[in-house]
Enzyme design. Sequence first.
Site: not given
Length: 306
Positions: A146-147
């Site tokens: 995830d970012r």
Amino acid sequence: MAGRDGRAGGAAKPAGGGSRSYAVQEAGELLPFLLAKLSGQGRNAVKAILARGQVSVDGVSVTAYNHPLRPGATVSVSREKIEEAPPLIGLSILYEDDDLIVVAKEAGLLSIASPQETELTAYRQLTEHVRRTDPRSRIFVVHRLDRDTSGVMMFAKREEVQQSLQNNWQEAVTERTYVALVEGRVTRAEGTVSSWLKESKTLKMYSSPYPNDGQHAVTHYKTLEAKSQLSLLEVKLETGRKNQIRVHMQDIGHPVVGDKKYGARTKLLGRLGLHARVLAFVHPTSGEGLRFETDIPKAFLNALKD
């Protein structure tokens, strides 16, 4: 990653274009080899030579410190600064060979953008990196973070390598360990969460109460440190489902810090309190076991001091 024996022999030989060449006689890694050969220069100076693209192995420019060297290879060091590669942003290369690139990603950097997005990603930067030595080179996504999750991730440099890893992920990956900073005091020393994960119409994952209703997910956790408001957990994945850790931490009543989507109420880090600390796998081509470990983010440790 623990370094291999970097000793190697071979006298220096002049090479065209104001460079010197060294024959590799023993298997090892590039940085220790260069430190031995360029003994008159300090460690930081040798690292700078690597970073500037002044080193090539068998005619191919290499910047990775732990690039593997095999007997019979030729390492060339140019006296002149090569065109400097643009710095990687939010990203550092831990390992690179003909098949793979393993990187440490910082929180805030996308792994790969959707077709509608144009911002900087790990995928785009690594594509530019490999195309500096061969314009036809490509990068293939093996898995994602995830970012706002930091840590170790891997990309393939050939499609067949990507397919091999993805098709045999459970067997190929021998360890995936995260550290998670979660809300509240986790009183259990260790535990396991097992559930079936499904995705809602709003693209949010959740645990189904019904067996076999969704993808089975198993997460093991161990408490490393616990305070009244926060706990630091070591989390090992037995399965790799989308948002698995985030859902399972919510399930046990201790959502990941900063994870509003899955029940968190605190934003003290300015990011998600999740870090992919260890990735270990069997190399799809050589069969060699590789293991990469990164430090626990200082922000996680500092939060526990307050």
